[in-house]
Design a protein around this motif. Sequence first.
Motif, PDB file in Angstrom:
ATOM      1  N   SER A  13       0.864  -1.177   0.000  1.00 30.02           N
ATOM      2  CA  SER A  13       0.000   0.000   0.000  1.00 30.02           C
ATOM      3  C   SER A  13       0.899   1.225   0.000  1.00 30.02           C
ATOM      4  O   SER A  13       1.274   1.761   1.047  1.00 30.02           O
ATOM      5  CB  SER A  13      -0.918   0.014   1.221  1.00 30.02           C
ATOM      6  OG  SER A  13      -1.758   1.164   1.205  1.00 30.02           O
ATOM      7  N   GLY A  14       1.269   1.636  -1.185  1.00 27.87           N
ATOM      8  CA  GLY A  14       2.222   2.720  -1.314  1.00 27.87           C
ATOM      9  C   GLY A  14       1.586   4.088  -1.196  1.00 27.87           C
ATOM     10  O   GLY A  14       0.390   4.221  -0.918  1.00 27.87           O
ATOM     11  N   PRO A  15       2.367   5.130  -1.406  1.00 29.11           N
ATOM     12  CA  PRO A  15       1.860   6.489  -1.230  1.00 29.11           C
ATOM     13  C   PRO A  15       0.872   6.892  -2.328  1.00 29.11           C
ATOM     14  O   PRO A  15       0.875   6.339  -3.426  1.00 29.11           O
ATOM     15  CB  PRO A  15       3.127   7.348  -1.306  1.00 29.11           C
ATOM     16  CG  PRO A  15       4.096   6.528  -2.093  1.00 29.11           C
ATOM     17  CD  PRO A  15       3.804   5.108  -1.747  1.00 29.11           C
ATOM     18  N   PHE A  16       0.038   7.855  -1.993  1.00 30.96           N
ATOM     19  CA  PHE A  16      -0.796   8.540  -2.974  1.00 30.96           C
ATOM     20  C   PHE A  16      -0.086   9.825  -3.356  1.00 30.96           C
ATOM     21  O   PHE A  16       0.376  10.568  -2.485  1.00 30.96           O
ATOM     22  CB  PHE A  16      -2.175   8.856  -2.397  1.00 30.96           C
ATOM     23  CG  PHE A  16      -2.966   9.820  -3.247  1.00 30.96           C
ATOM     24  CD1 PHE A  16      -3.505   9.412  -4.453  1.00 30.96           C
ATOM     25  CD2 PHE A  16      -3.147  11.135  -2.836  1.00 30.96           C
ATOM     26  CE1 PHE A  16      -4.225  10.300  -5.254  1.00 30.96           C
ATOM     27  CE2 PHE A  16      -3.870  12.025  -3.616  1.00 30.96           C
ATOM     28  CZ  PHE A  16      -4.403  11.604  -4.834  1.00 30.96           C
ATOM     29  N   ILE A  17       0.024  10.076  -4.648  1.00 32.01           N
ATOM     30  CA  ILE A  17       0.698  11.280  -5.134  1.00 32.01           C
ATOM     31  C   ILE A  17      -0.340  12.186  -5.770  1.00 32.01           C
ATOM     32  O   ILE A  17      -0.914  11.846  -6.811  1.00 32.01           O
ATOM     33  CB  ILE A  17       1.826  10.954  -6.135  1.00 32.01           C
ATOM     34  CG1 ILE A  17       2.897  10.077  -5.469  1.00 32.01           C
ATOM     35  CG2 ILE A  17       2.475  12.221  -6.654  1.00 32.01           C
ATOM     36  CD1 ILE A  17       2.766   8.626  -5.739  1.00 32.01           C
ATOM     37  N   TYR A  18      -0.586  13.311  -5.125  1.00 34.23           N
ATOM     38  CA  TYR A  18      -1.586  14.262  -5.613  1.00 34.23           C
ATOM     39  C   TYR A  18      -1.027  15.055  -6.784  1.00 34.23           C
ATOM     40  O   TYR A  18       0.078  15.602  -6.710  1.00 34.23           O
ATOM     41  CB  TYR A  18      -2.000  15.213  -4.499  1.00 34.23           C
ATOM     42  CG  TYR A  18      -2.966  16.288  -4.963  1.00 34.23           C
ATOM     43  CD1 TYR A  18      -4.325  16.011  -5.113  1.00 34.23           C
ATOM     44  CD2 TYR A  18      -2.509  17.574  -5.270  1.00 34.23           C
ATOM     45  CE1 TYR A  18      -5.212  16.993  -5.549  1.00 34.23           C
ATOM     46  CE2 TYR A  18      -3.387  18.556  -5.702  1.00 34.23           C
ATOM     47  CZ  TYR A  18      -4.737  18.255  -5.846  1.00 34.23           C
ATOM     48  OH  TYR A  18      -5.602  19.215  -6.287  1.00 34.23           O
ATOM     49  N   MET A  19      -1.782  15.108  -7.876  1.00 35.74           N
ATOM     50  CA  MET A  19      -1.375  15.871  -9.051  1.00 35.74           C
ATOM     51  C   MET A  19      -2.402  16.915  -9.464  1.00 35.74           C
ATOM     52  O   MET A  19      -2.106  17.814 -10.233  1.00 35.74           O
ATOM     53  CB  MET A  19      -1.110  14.916 -10.221  1.00 35.74           C
ATOM     54  CG  MET A  19       0.026  13.944  -9.952  1.00 35.74           C
ATOM     55  SD  MET A  19       0.175  12.683 -11.239  1.00 35.74           S
ATOM     56  CE  MET A  19       1.568  11.746 -10.600  1.00 35.74           C
ATOM     57  N   GLY A  56      -4.612  12.099  -9.331  1.00 34.33           N
ATOM     58  CA  GLY A  56      -3.232  11.670  -9.168  1.00 34.33           C
ATOM     59  C   GLY A  56      -3.061  10.187  -9.359  1.00 34.33           C
ATOM     60  O   GLY A  56      -3.775   9.562 -10.155  1.00 34.33           O
ATOM     61  N   ILE A  57      -2.122   9.601  -8.626  1.00 31.70           N
ATOM     62  CA  ILE A  57      -1.886   8.160  -8.706  1.00 31.70           C
ATOM     63  C   ILE A  57      -1.742   7.578  -7.302  1.00 31.70           C
ATOM     64  O   ILE A  57      -1.309   8.263  -6.369  1.00 31.70           O
ATOM     65  CB  ILE A  57      -0.639   7.801  -9.545  1.00 31.70           C
ATOM     66  CG1 ILE A  57       0.653   8.345  -8.917  1.00 31.70           C
ATOM     67  CG2 ILE A  57      -0.792   8.289 -10.978  1.00 31.70           C
ATOM     68  CD1 ILE A  57       1.928   7.857  -9.607  1.00 31.70           C
ATOM     69  N   LYS A  58      -2.111   6.316  -7.172  1.00 31.79           N
ATOM     70  CA  LYS A  58      -1.965   5.574  -5.920  1.00 31.79           C
ATOM     71  C   LYS A  58      -1.085   4.363  -6.195  1.00 31.79           C
ATOM     72  O   LYS A  58      -1.418   3.500  -7.008  1.00 31.79           O
ATOM     73  CB  LYS A  58      -3.336   5.126  -5.404  1.00 31.79           C
ATOM     74  CG  LYS A  58      -3.296   4.093  -4.288  1.00 31.79           C
ATOM     75  CD  LYS A  58      -2.652   4.603  -3.008  1.00 31.79           C
ATOM     76  CE  LYS A  58      -2.733   3.526  -1.907  1.00 31.79           C
ATOM     77  NZ  LYS A  58      -2.060   3.959  -0.665  1.00 31.79           N
ATOM     78  N   ILE A  59       0.075   4.307  -5.527  1.00 31.12           N
ATOM     79  CA  ILE A  59       0.990   3.181  -5.690  1.00 31.12           C
ATOM     80  C   ILE A  59       0.434   1.971  -4.947  1.00 31.12           C
ATOM     81  O   ILE A  59       0.079   2.062  -3.770  1.00 31.12           O
ATOM     82  CB  ILE A  59       2.396   3.523  -5.160  1.00 31.12           C
ATOM     83  CG1 ILE A  59       2.921   4.823  -5.788  1.00 31.12           C
ATOM     84  CG2 ILE A  59       3.354   2.365  -5.409  1.00 31.12           C
ATOM     85  CD1 ILE A  59       3.152   4.771  -7.266  1.00 31.12           C
ATOM     86  N   ARG A  60       0.393   0.819  -5.616  1.00 33.85           N
ATOM     87  CA  ARG A  60      -0.132  -0.409  -5.013  1.00 33.85           C
ATOM     88  C   ARG A  60       0.863  -1.560  -5.179  1.00 33.85           C
ATOM     89  O   ARG A  60       0.498  -2.684  -5.515  1.00 33.85           O
ATOM     90  CB  ARG A  60      -1.478  -0.766  -5.639  1.00 33.85           C
ATOM     91  CG  ARG A  60      -2.541   0.310  -5.442  1.00 33.85           C
ATOM     92  CD  ARG A  60      -3.927  -0.184  -5.747  1.00 33.85           C
ATOM     93  NE  ARG A  60      -4.930   0.847  -5.555  1.00 33.85           N
ATOM     94  CZ  ARG A  60      -5.439   1.218  -4.390  1.00 33.85           C
ATOM     95  NH1 ARG A  60      -5.028   0.643  -3.271  1.00 33.85           N
ATOM     96  NH2 ARG A  60      -6.356   2.169  -4.315  1.00 33.85           N
ATOM     97  N   SER A  61       2.118  -1.264  -4.921  1.00 34.92           N
ATOM     98  CA  SER A  61       3.167  -2.261  -5.107  1.00 34.92           C
ATOM     99  C   SER A  61       4.389  -1.871  -4.293  1.00 34.92           C
ATOM    100  O   SER A  61       4.636  -0.690  -4.036  1.00 34.92           O
ATOM    101  CB  SER A  61       3.549  -2.338  -6.594  1.00 34.92           C
ATOM    102  OG  SER A  61       4.710  -3.108  -6.780  1.00 34.92           O
ATOM    103  N   SER A  62       5.156  -2.890  -3.903  1.00 31.78           N
ATOM    104  CA  SER A  62       6.442  -2.642  -3.244  1.00 31.78           C
ATOM    105  C   SER A  62       7.599  -2.840  -4.208  1.00 31.78           C
ATOM    106  O   SER A  62       8.753  -2.950  -3.789  1.00 31.78           O
ATOM    107  CB  SER A  62       6.606  -3.586  -2.034  1.00 31.78           C
ATOM    108  OG  SER A  62       6.522  -4.945  -2.452  1.00 31.78           O
ATOM    109  N   ASP A  63       7.300  -2.889  -5.507  1.00 32.87           N
ATOM    110  CA  ASP A  63       8.344  -3.036  -6.521  1.00 32.87           C
ATOM    111  C   ASP A  63       9.393  -1.937  -6.335  1.00 32.87           C
ATOM    112  O   ASP A  63       9.059  -0.758  -6.153  1.00 32.87           O
ATOM    113  CB  ASP A  63       7.722  -2.942  -7.917  1.00 32.87           C
ATOM    114  CG  ASP A  63       8.712  -3.244  -9.021  1.00 32.87           C
ATOM    115  OD1 ASP A  63       8.650  -4.341  -9.583  1.00 32.87           O
ATOM    116  OD2 ASP A  63       9.549  -2.374  -9.322  1.00 32.87           O
TER     117      ASP A  63
END
Length: 233
Positions: A148-154, A212-219
Amino acid sequence: WCWRANGGTTASNSNGAISSTVQANQAAGFSIVQWTANATSSVATTVGHGLSKAPEFVITKSRDSAGNWCVTHTGLSSTSHMLFLNSNAAETDKSGNGSMSANTSTVFSVNATDGSNAPNGDNMIAYCWHSVDGYSKFGKYEGNGNSSGPFIYMGFRPRMVVIRAIDSNQMWAVCDTARETFNPLGEKILQWNDSGAEFDASGFNFDIVSNGIKIRSSDTNINSSATFIYMAW
């Protein structure tokens, strides 16, 4: 991927220490800049960019010599740190080739690094961008290393996103909604640092949302415990 400049119409620009020829689309925060390199060892200088705000993301390259595609970005560790489009290497402090100043509303900074303002006498090209509300955004985020990665507001729904770690050797990962039409994105990755075909990066997942985007990976390419820069349009 295409960015509209000014339909081929150019203008002379003498704002910088080096005169340049500029094709600018100020509304889109994008310009193409040409000049002649005058690099001397360990000296930084400035070039006019034709935009109304300071560029946050600049790519420079010699048109005459094989060499680096130099990248400066507002999210790097200092104004003299660089990445290279043609490499997956971590950011490098290039102040030894001239300590570069912060970009301004009239000029961007270059130094004697190959592909920045060198080799001396070469015809150079630069592509400059700054953020435009509702259209483009350039920034950085800190990864947390979990699924459950960060959300990046754009502030808008991006159609193209480029992500790059700056602390370690990672790819320039490019996703867009022309090639992937549903969330999560990550099944059709292209790399700016590699000539290979698009590929499915298993586990490389993020959602594009309305703002924005929501990261959903620990890659590690998008969400290790590291700093990442992004470019989004």
